[in-house]
Structure formats: structure tokens, C-alpha cells
Design a protein around this motif. Structure first.
Motif, PDB file in Angstrom:
ATOM      1  N   PRO A  44     -16.758  -0.656  10.059  1.00  0.00           N
ATOM      2  CA  PRO A  44     -15.665  -1.616  10.301  1.00  0.00           C
ATOM      3  C   PRO A  44     -14.587  -1.583   9.209  1.00  0.00           C
ATOM      4  O   PRO A  44     -14.892  -1.359   8.035  1.00  0.00           O
ATOM      5  N   LYS A  45     -13.366  -1.807   9.637  1.00  0.00           N
ATOM      6  CA  LYS A  45     -12.180  -1.926   8.770  1.00  0.00           C
ATOM      7  C   LYS A  45     -11.747  -0.611   8.134  1.00  0.00           C
ATOM      8  O   LYS A  45     -11.184  -0.580   7.039  1.00  0.00           O
ATOM      9  N   SER A  46     -11.996   0.482   8.850  1.00  0.00           N
ATOM     10  CA  SER A  46     -11.621   1.792   8.317  1.00  0.00           C
ATOM     11  C   SER A  46     -10.386   2.369   8.997  1.00  0.00           C
ATOM     12  O   SER A  46      -9.967   3.487   8.676  1.00  0.00           O
ATOM     13  N   GLY A  47      -9.822   1.632   9.964  1.00  0.00           N
ATOM     14  CA  GLY A  47      -8.649   2.151  10.669  1.00  0.00           C
ATOM     15  C   GLY A  47      -8.960   2.546  12.107  1.00  0.00           C
ATOM     16  O   GLY A  47      -8.262   3.385  12.694  1.00  0.00           O
ATOM     17  N   THR A  48      -9.962   1.931  12.668  1.00  0.00           N
ATOM     18  CA  THR A  48     -10.409   2.261  14.029  1.00  0.00           C
ATOM     19  C   THR A  48      -9.296   2.050  15.063  1.00  0.00           C
ATOM     20  O   THR A  48      -9.096   2.889  15.952  1.00  0.00           O
ATOM     21  N   LYS A 181      -2.309   8.106   5.991  1.00  0.00           N
ATOM     22  CA  LYS A 181      -1.173   7.372   5.421  1.00  0.00           C
ATOM     23  C   LYS A 181      -0.189   8.358   4.785  1.00  0.00           C
ATOM     24  O   LYS A 181       1.010   8.172   4.851  1.00  0.00           O
ATOM     25  N   SER A 212       2.862   3.642  13.753  1.00  0.00           N
ATOM     26  CA  SER A 212       3.017   3.176  12.365  1.00  0.00           C
ATOM     27  C   SER A 212       2.475   1.752  12.281  1.00  0.00           C
ATOM     28  O   SER A 212       2.403   1.040  13.298  1.00  0.00           O
ATOM     29  N   PHE A 213       2.107   1.343  11.073  1.00  0.00           N
ATOM     30  CA  PHE A 213       1.548  -0.002  10.883  1.00  0.00           C
ATOM     31  C   PHE A 213       2.526  -1.061  11.396  1.00  0.00           C
ATOM     32  O   PHE A 213       2.148  -1.965  12.147  1.00  0.00           O
ATOM     33  N   MET A 216       2.770  -1.152  15.231  1.00  0.00           N
ATOM     34  CA  MET A 216       1.578  -1.711  15.888  1.00  0.00           C
ATOM     35  C   MET A 216       1.463  -3.216  15.630  1.00  0.00           C
ATOM     36  O   MET A 216       1.142  -3.992  16.521  1.00  0.00           O
ATOM     37  N   PHE A 242      -4.272  -6.487  11.958  1.00  0.00           N
ATOM     38  CA  PHE A 242      -3.204  -5.895  11.145  1.00  0.00           C
ATOM     39  C   PHE A 242      -2.882  -6.800   9.966  1.00  0.00           C
ATOM     40  O   PHE A 242      -2.189  -7.793  10.104  1.00  0.00           O
ATOM     41  N   ARG A 243      -3.399  -6.469   8.815  1.00  0.00           N
ATOM     42  CA  ARG A 243      -3.222  -7.303   7.630  1.00  0.00           C
ATOM     43  C   ARG A 243      -2.178  -6.663   6.728  1.00  0.00           C
ATOM     44  O   ARG A 243      -1.022  -7.028   6.761  1.00  0.00           O
ATOM     45  N   LYS A 244      -2.569  -5.650   5.930  1.00  0.00           N
ATOM     46  CA  LYS A 244      -1.611  -5.008   5.025  1.00  0.00           C
ATOM     47  C   LYS A 244      -1.402  -3.534   5.357  1.00  0.00           C
ATOM     48  O   LYS A 244      -0.320  -3.000   5.190  1.00  0.00           O
TER      49      LYS A 244
END
Ligand code: A3P
Length: 283
Positions: A44-48, A181, A212-213, A216, A242-244
Motif C-alpha cells: 500500500p501507498k507505493s503509487g498503485t 517521478k 501527472s499528479f 489526477m 492524492f496527498r503530496k
């Protein structure tokens, strides 16, 4: 305050969200894979979600991006069975828990790796904001839990090592969040080569823009995508994802001592890992 017991259960020694029912987890072993299934694998939280969005854009023909394989109850198996399109199936399962038939059929899998310090920080925020995860006491206590593998989905170290150990048994492409990135174009090209997809450079540039972040995140905020559909078994609320979206946020959280302890454990556990040698902590 959320009680651990309401939200977490232990299956095969690993903490799972109760959104993954024990019956479903037990029945996964009998799951029938198809030769053209594609797995998107991550801790989890790896960019899935990022990876899933890229892959979705790569297929011009109809494909179905499912929710996480382990999310839901036993009806999940039938739901997956009823999909007639090519299935793109995300999962946070370790290699040991992956249904045997994916291995027998040598299905393709893409595993996204993110440096574990940023992953830990990202999961920390997820614990604080996601009502499906238990309340935690604070960063120091949480970091101890992360290092002991007592967080949801278990130990980051065991997860990546389980997939690395069996890397030649299925067709698995390993990608790094930090490399994405740095040069998304190259990563998209690698994914295309791995999946045998032929698209030109302009199309790749377009996909890089769309994934792109900021793009999205804006899409979720404008609700131009379904905010109730995630590929993570831990929430259905896309706004929590989508946090940072940066590399190196861990430096704001780790004390020198925590960093030293983390590195010591990392060096011991990952000593024989080739994948670990390519992990980058800096921009
Ligand atoms: P942060 O919490 O550090 O911001 P997952 O999809 O596996 O749940 O991972 C979520 C993490 O990936 C979050 O990290 C999120 O911001 C980041 N992320 C999501 N989409 C991204 C994108 N397009 N580019 C970069 N990072 C992204």
C-alpha cells in the motif's frame, strides 16, 4: 475512536482490513486465472493508482480495471468471473498469498516499488485520514508498528522480498516510483515493451500529461472521474489517495535516531535483495 478489532483481522499472520473478508481470503486459492490477466502489485501507498491510470490509458481496446483482488467478500470471485474483457487486477497480496493459478498460467504482473520511508509516511497519513483503518497514537508508535510489520498488509520488507524471491516464476516487471517521478516517459515506454503495446512518442507524452499528479488530483476534486472507485482495498474514497505525490517527504518526519534504526533494519533485511539496491531516497 476506532478499535483495532473492528477494522483489522489477522490472516496467515498478516494484518488485513476487515474490508477483505476472511472467507474471500480463504477462497482466493481456488481462483481461476486467465492467460491474459494482468496483475498490478504493490505494498500500500507505493503509487498503485498512478500505475493503474497509466495502464488503463495504454489499452485502446476494452479492458476492465477491477477493484483490489482481496477487497470484498466471497462474491468477489463471481464478480471477477463475470468480466468478459481482459482483466487488470490490482492487489496488495504477497507472492505467497497470490492464487496459485496466476503462477501456473505465468500471468504478467507489474510490481511498483516506492522507497519504504516515503511509503511509511504516506501510510501514516492514510491511517490518520482513512476511517477504515484504526486510530494510531502518533508517528513514533506508528513507525515502530511499520518496522515490526504490524500495519495493514504486514511487513514492507516481507512483501517485496516475497515477490523478488519468485521473480522468474511469472513475467514480472518491477518499477520504481522515484524513477517514474524522474522520467515518466521512459517508464511508460518500458511498460509498453513489457505488455507488447505499440504506441508512438506523442501518445506516450499525452499519457504522461494525463497521469501527472496534478492532473489526477484535479480530476478527483472536480469529480470528473468516479470518486467512489479505487484500486486500493483500504478505501473507496479516491480523495484520500492524492496527498503530496513527492519523493523525500520522509525527511520531515524521521528523527536522526529513527532514520538510523530504520537503516539498520533495512540493511539487515534487504542485504541480499537486488531490487533494494536500486531504491532512491532523494529527488
Ligand atoms: P503520498 O501520500 O506520499 O502523497 P497508492 O496509490 O498505492 O495508494 O499510493 C498513494 C501515493 O501515491 C500517495 O503518496 C499519492 O499522492 C501518490 N500518487 C498518486 N498518484 C500520483 C501521481 N500521478 N504521481 C505521483 N504520485 C502519485
Amino acid at each position: 475512536m476506532s478499535l483495532q478489532a473492528d477494522l483489522i483481522h489477522i490472516f496467515n499472520g498478516v494484518p488485513f482490513s476487515t474490508r477483505s473478508s476472511p472467507e474471500l481470503l480463504r477462497s482466493l486459492e481456488g481462483f481461476q486465472a486467465r492467460d491474459d490477466d494482468l496483475l498490478l502489485v504493490s505494498y500500500p501507498k507505493s503509487g498503485t493508482h498512478w500505475l493503474a491510470e497509466i495502464v488503463k490509458h495504454l489499452y485502446s481496446s476494452k479492458v476492465s480495471l477491477t477493484s483490489a483482488m482481496e477487497f470484498g467478500d466471497v462474491s468477489k470471485l463471481e464478480e471477477l468471473e463475470n468480466i468478459t474483457n481482459k482483466r487488470i487486477i490490482p492487489t496488495h497480496l504477497s507472492y505467497h498469498m497470490l492464487p496459485q493459478d496466476f503462477k501456473a498460467k505465468k500471468c504478467k504482473a507489474i510490481y511498483i516499488i516506492r522507497n519504504p520511508k516515503d511509503t511509511a509516511v504516506s501510510l501514516y497519513h492514510y491511517y490518520r485520514e482513512n476511517p477504515n483503518l484504526p486510530t494510531i497514537e502518533g508517528w513514533p508508535t506508528y513507525l515502530d508498528m511499520f518496522l515490526r510489520g504490524e500495519v495493514v498488509c504486514g511487513s514492507w520488507f516481507d512483501h517485496i522480498l516475497s515477490w523478488e524471491e519468485h521473480r522468474n516464476e511469472m513475467g514480472t516487471l518491477f518499477l520504481y516510483y522515484e524513477a517514474m517521478k524522474k522520467d515518466l516517459f521512459q517508464t511508460v515506454r518500458r511498460i509498453c515493451t513489457f505488455l507488447g503495446i505499440n504506441i508512438n512518442d506523442n501518445e506516450i507524452y499525452e499519457i504522461c500529461k494525463k497521469t501527472s499528479f496534478s492532473e489526477m488530483k484535479n480530476n478527483v476534486e472536480k469529480e470528473s472521474v468516479d470518486p467512489e472507485h479505487t484500486v486500493c482495498a483500504l478505501t473507496s474514497n479516491k480523495k484520500l489517495i492524492f496527498r503530496k505525490g513527492t519523493v523525500g517527504d520522509w525527511k520531515q518526519y524521521f528523527t536522526n535516531k529513527q532514520n538510523r534504526l530504520f537503516d539498520e533494519m533495512y540493511n539487515t533485511k534487504m542485504d541480499s535483495s537486488c531490487l533494494a539496491k536500486n531504491i532512491r531516497y532523494e529527488n
